[in-house]
Design an enzyme around this catalytic site. Sequence first.
Site, mmCIF file in Angstrom:
data_model
loop_
_atom_site.group_PDB
_atom_site.id
_atom_site.type_symbol
_atom_site.label_atom_id
_atom_site.label_comp_id
_atom_site.label_asym_id
_atom_site.label_seq_id
_atom_site.Cartn_x
_atom_site.Cartn_y
_atom_site.Cartn_z
ATOM 1 N N HIS B 62 0.088 0.840 8.786
ATOM 2 C CA HIS B 62 0.069 1.184 10.323
ATOM 3 C C HIS B 62 0.438 2.944 10.614
ATOM 4 O O HIS B 62 0.249 3.655 10.070
ATOM 5 C CB HIS B 62 2.014 0.775 10.418
ATOM 6 N N HIS B 64 2.854 5.065 11.393
ATOM 7 C CA HIS B 64 4.073 5.991 10.871
ATOM 8 C C HIS B 64 2.730 7.480 10.198
ATOM 9 O O HIS B 64 2.100 6.877 9.014
ATOM 10 C CB HIS B 64 5.078 5.878 10.511
ATOM 11 N N ASP B 66 4.135 8.664 7.910
ATOM 12 C CA ASP B 66 3.188 8.986 5.789
ATOM 13 C C ASP B 66 3.381 7.679 5.957
ATOM 14 O O ASP B 66 2.716 7.796 4.301
ATOM 15 C CB ASP B 66 4.996 8.675 5.704
ATOM 16 N N HIS B 67 1.841 6.967 6.327
ATOM 17 C CA HIS B 67 0.830 6.367 5.592
ATOM 18 C C HIS B 67 -0.432 6.511 6.563
ATOM 19 O O HIS B 67 -1.518 5.927 5.912
ATOM 20 C CB HIS B 67 1.106 4.620 6.582
ATOM 21 N N HIS B 142 8.942 -4.893 11.168
ATOM 22 C CA HIS B 142 9.146 -3.332 11.010
ATOM 23 C C HIS B 142 9.352 -3.167 12.484
ATOM 24 O O HIS B 142 8.939 -3.856 13.164
ATOM 25 C CB HIS B 142 7.415 -2.572 10.776
ATOM 26 N N ASP B 212 5.921 -1.458 5.646
ATOM 27 C CA ASP B 212 7.254 -1.327 5.273
ATOM 28 C C ASP B 212 7.730 -2.058 6.370
ATOM 29 O O ASP B 212 7.402 -2.828 7.061
ATOM 30 C CB ASP B 212 7.785 -0.107 6.101
ATOM 31 N N HIS B 270 8.089 3.613 -1.739
ATOM 32 C CA HIS B 270 8.635 3.842 -0.406
ATOM 33 C C HIS B 270 10.360 4.060 -0.957
ATOM 34 O O HIS B 270 10.659 4.039 0.478
ATOM 35 C CB HIS B 270 9.037 3.050 0.580
#
Lengths: 305, 305
Positions: B62, B64, B66-67, B142, B212, B270
């Site tokens: 996805h 975000h 941090d990915h 999510h 997530d 995570h």
Amino acid sequence: MTFSVSILGCGAAIPLTHRNPSAQVVNVKEQLYLFDCAEGTQVQLRKNHFRLQKIENIFISHLHGDHYFGLMGLITSLHLLGRESALHIYAYHQLEQIIQMHLHASKTVLRYPLHFHAIDPDRNEVIMENKTVSVSSIPMKHNFPTCGFLIREHQGKPNIRKDFLEGKSLDVSDYGRIKRGEDYIDSAGKVYPNADITLPPAPPRSYAYCTDTAYDEGIIPIIENIDLLYHEATFMEDRKADAEAKFHSTAMQAASIARKAHAGQLIIGHFSARYKEMDKMLDEAREIFANTVLAEDGLSIDIHN
Amino acid sequence: MTFSVSILGCGAAIPLTHRNPSAQVVNVKEQLYLFDCAEGTQVQLRKNHFRLQKIENIFISHLHGDHYFGLMGLITSLHLLGRESALHIYAYHQLEQIIQMHLHASKTVLRYPLHFHAIDPDRNEVIMENKTVSVSSIPMKHNFPTCGFLIREHQGKPNIRKDFLEGKSLDVSDYGRIKRGEDYIDSAGKVYPNADITLPPAPPRSYAYCTDTAYDEGIIPIIENIDLLYHEATFMEDRKADAEAKFHSTAMQAASIARKAHAGQLIIGHFSARYKEMDKMLDEAREIFANTVLAEDGLSIDIHN
């Protein structure tokens, strides 16, 4: 009062395990200015014990990834860590769209004001000024819209002579008036001319960050007498033709600029990943300009008054 | 033949000095599949001795940061390092625009074909298939369009019994026919029924990457009997309410999914940056599912036949 330059990354193009791409922090009186923000910059800030939230101004030289791919991560982390104070970014206009597209994709509404200041990389002009410093753009000769940055302290106020102060009890307003250039008149009416009771302020310190650029004497009038110069040295003399073709510089060219600009000290950086034995590069630069040091991640240099 | 999962980053939200955000490499028979690509991934690949150019398929859960904030750096480095072979990226459609905008800003025309495959995170379907594996999307629960990934080897062919081979000299076409299920007839006309001369193939191995997501039993039918499950465990039980509110999971919830899905082994990861003593988190998970390990940067787990 602090004026230091800390290298977070000084490699060209590609992050390596031992050398990050371009980013550095200038600390002037505990205010942090970030020059470029390659991938990995926020971790480098942590490793070098800088508080992320103390950064208020970020300057991006150009939109090649090795100079800005860490910016979205930093912007996002500041948000996630609860920042409320404004962040200012100075860069080529296209970066604003990129930032907005990323924020839109993650549906992020930043908790803090993000002010984007588009800069014209072809102009030498003041792009930021606060009580402590001014920052100017320096046009670079690259194959891409690029500018360096010159950060300079403002001229300080005169210092009041200690021998004059002895035995006197001046109040705050007296100090202010003397520092503004007025004479001092004591309670008996005696006049102390300002020139007799003050010493000139320390000369303002200055630093220039010049990357990415081919050899260009056009920048010399802008950076003349700079205290500390960072000039890119992507290549050694063995690849001078590469340097020209790719609008980069050699270590000797960087040193020539430092010498002709009468710089106090030179840091060379933005090294091509091909160079492993950096001492030889340093030797080449020092042939031209003795007071040269090699950038390396974690290096910090103070500029003293 | 190799089937391994290597953790390059397993932290939530913010890169730390000791823990990178999400990225991992799945190596199936020396083909590398990258799952998520947070900032710092290319350096983590180098540190863990993976050859960048061996990656052909990148899956992004996805958008975000941090990915995926390391993706542009990786795409650019592959280009600068001379890649010519195609790279495939599987992600939510918006990422394509982001990639194109970055390339446009740096006027980069990639030397290699970049194929973008938009995935629908609400669907469980095969999104990539080659001779070795298939990869399917797994809808995650999510607060954002997100999917996990299931990578599964294809069913192999039967193995020919060694005791049958002894004293015989089969040619390549004989091997092929037997492996396809045919009987073997020797030069004297003797028939060896296929079932007597073969052993069943090793069961296909499988791995699921689930982050997530909030606790969601809806994924259990998809990952049932998985050999190895990575399930996010952003929080411990002390913050179960946070996990629910933020559509993340606790370690116990991750373990419950592993138990109910009859997973062979569970990796939890995570992790929120707030957790320092990871043993307690592991204990919580192991109460529910004993065969649990903690993700950590650099961890590599082999799935054996």
